[in-house]
Design a protein around this motif. Structure first.
Motif, mmCIF file in Angstrom:
data_model
loop_
_atom_site.group_PDB
_atom_site.id
_atom_site.type_symbol
_atom_site.label_atom_id
_atom_site.label_comp_id
_atom_site.label_asym_id
_atom_site.label_seq_id
_atom_site.Cartn_x
_atom_site.Cartn_y
_atom_site.Cartn_z
ATOM 1 N N LEU A 81 -3.220 2.724 -1.280
ATOM 2 C CA LEU A 81 -3.995 3.629 -0.656
ATOM 3 C C LEU A 81 -4.464 2.930 0.821
ATOM 4 O O LEU A 81 -4.410 3.469 1.638
ATOM 5 C CB LEU A 81 -5.455 3.920 -1.298
ATOM 6 C CG LEU A 81 -5.276 4.858 -2.344
ATOM 7 C CD1 LEU A 81 -6.611 5.166 -3.388
ATOM 8 C CD2 LEU A 81 -4.714 6.124 -1.873
ATOM 9 N N LYS A 82 -4.492 1.545 0.451
ATOM 10 C CA LYS A 82 -4.704 0.525 1.798
ATOM 11 C C LYS A 82 -3.503 0.870 2.777
ATOM 12 O O LYS A 82 -3.778 1.039 4.029
ATOM 13 C CB LYS A 82 -4.743 -0.616 1.438
ATOM 14 C CG LYS A 82 -5.355 -1.380 2.563
ATOM 15 C CD LYS A 82 -5.427 -2.973 1.803
ATOM 16 C CE LYS A 82 -5.909 -3.941 3.046
ATOM 17 N NZ LYS A 82 -6.175 -5.463 2.285
ATOM 18 N N GLY A 83 -2.663 1.200 2.293
ATOM 19 C CA GLY A 83 -1.239 1.430 3.242
ATOM 20 C C GLY A 83 -1.071 2.731 3.681
ATOM 21 O O GLY A 83 -0.966 3.110 4.837
ATOM 22 N N GLU A 84 -1.445 3.751 2.753
ATOM 23 C CA GLU A 84 -1.191 5.288 3.103
ATOM 24 C C GLU A 84 -2.408 5.720 3.936
ATOM 25 O O GLU A 84 -2.199 6.582 4.627
ATOM 26 C CB GLU A 84 -1.085 6.178 1.778
ATOM 27 C CG GLU A 84 0.262 5.727 0.893
ATOM 28 C CD GLU A 84 1.328 6.019 1.876
ATOM 29 O OE1 GLU A 84 1.586 6.967 2.535
ATOM 30 O OE2 GLU A 84 2.533 5.387 1.755
ATOM 31 N N LEU A 85 -3.408 5.532 3.610
ATOM 32 C CA LEU A 85 -4.729 6.238 4.299
ATOM 33 C C LEU A 85 -4.712 6.079 5.980
ATOM 34 O O LEU A 85 -4.996 7.030 6.399
ATOM 35 C CB LEU A 85 -6.162 5.790 3.580
ATOM 36 C CG LEU A 85 -6.459 6.121 2.222
ATOM 37 C CD1 LEU A 85 -7.577 5.384 1.437
ATOM 38 C CD2 LEU A 85 -6.443 7.672 2.284
ATOM 39 N N PRO A 86 -4.361 4.939 6.127
ATOM 40 C CA PRO A 86 -4.321 4.964 7.733
ATOM 41 C C PRO A 86 -3.349 5.974 8.419
ATOM 42 O O PRO A 86 -3.494 6.382 9.634
ATOM 43 C CB PRO A 86 -4.035 3.218 7.953
ATOM 44 C CG PRO A 86 -4.408 2.665 6.944
ATOM 45 C CD PRO A 86 -4.140 3.607 5.824
ATOM 46 N N LYS A 87 -2.364 6.336 7.540
ATOM 47 C CA LYS A 87 -1.441 7.084 8.298
ATOM 48 C C LYS A 87 -2.052 8.736 8.537
ATOM 49 O O LYS A 87 -1.523 9.307 9.107
ATOM 50 C CB LYS A 87 -0.270 7.242 7.271
ATOM 51 C CG LYS A 87 0.713 6.129 7.184
ATOM 52 C CD LYS A 87 1.517 5.986 6.109
ATOM 53 C CE LYS A 87 2.176 5.005 5.964
ATOM 54 N NZ LYS A 87 3.535 5.201 4.826
ATOM 55 N N ILE A 88 -3.004 9.099 7.665
ATOM 56 C CA ILE A 88 -3.751 10.168 7.908
ATOM 57 C C ILE A 88 -4.577 10.380 9.123
ATOM 58 O O ILE A 88 -5.177 11.575 9.229
ATOM 59 C CB ILE A 88 -4.489 10.688 6.872
ATOM 60 C CG1 ILE A 88 -5.750 9.971 6.413
ATOM 61 C CG2 ILE A 88 -3.508 10.592 5.265
ATOM 62 C CD1 ILE A 88 -6.678 10.459 5.229
#
Length: 120
Positions: A81-88
């Motif tokens: 989540l730490k890696g994926e959330l900034p992508k949104i």
């Protein structure tokens, strides 16, 4: 659901489908960050704008809860989540814990930001 790296096929059954016992899946391969992103992608609008999570979001959150059975799994989920959330784009990390209540699941996801220490 079609077999994938996270849910390998059991070649002994017709169609390669089977319910796998926990012992069949090593903890380190229980799920991937792609699985997390895919399962929680219906939640992105809730995390960004609020309101109520969709039923698809809640199903994804429940599936994540089912896959997260150990401290190692929790750390991996946090890292994913730490890696994926900034992508949104901009999101409210305080909405992550609301999934437990709003989706009526027994799984707490803490607020996760770029500075979250996933080792704890």
């Amino acid at each position: 659901m079609e077999p994938s790296a996270a849910y390998p096929a059991n070649r002994n059954l017709p169609g390669g489908r089977a319910l796998l016992e926990e012992a069949d899946i090593p903890d380190e391969t229980r799920f991937s960050c792609l699985d997390v992103a895919t399962l929680l992608s219906p939640c992105w609008s809730f995390l960004k704008a609020g309101g109520s999570p969709t039923s698809e979001c809640c199903i994804g959150a429940e599936n994540i809860a089912d896959l997260t059975n150990s401290k190692q799994d929790e750390r991996k989920l946090c890292d994913c989540l730490k890696g994926e959330l900034p992508k949104i784009g901009p999101y409210d990390p305080n909405r992550l814990p609301l999934l437990e209540q709003k989706c009526d699941i027994e799984f707490y996801i803490p607020p996760i930001t770029a500075t979250t220490d996933c080792s704890k």
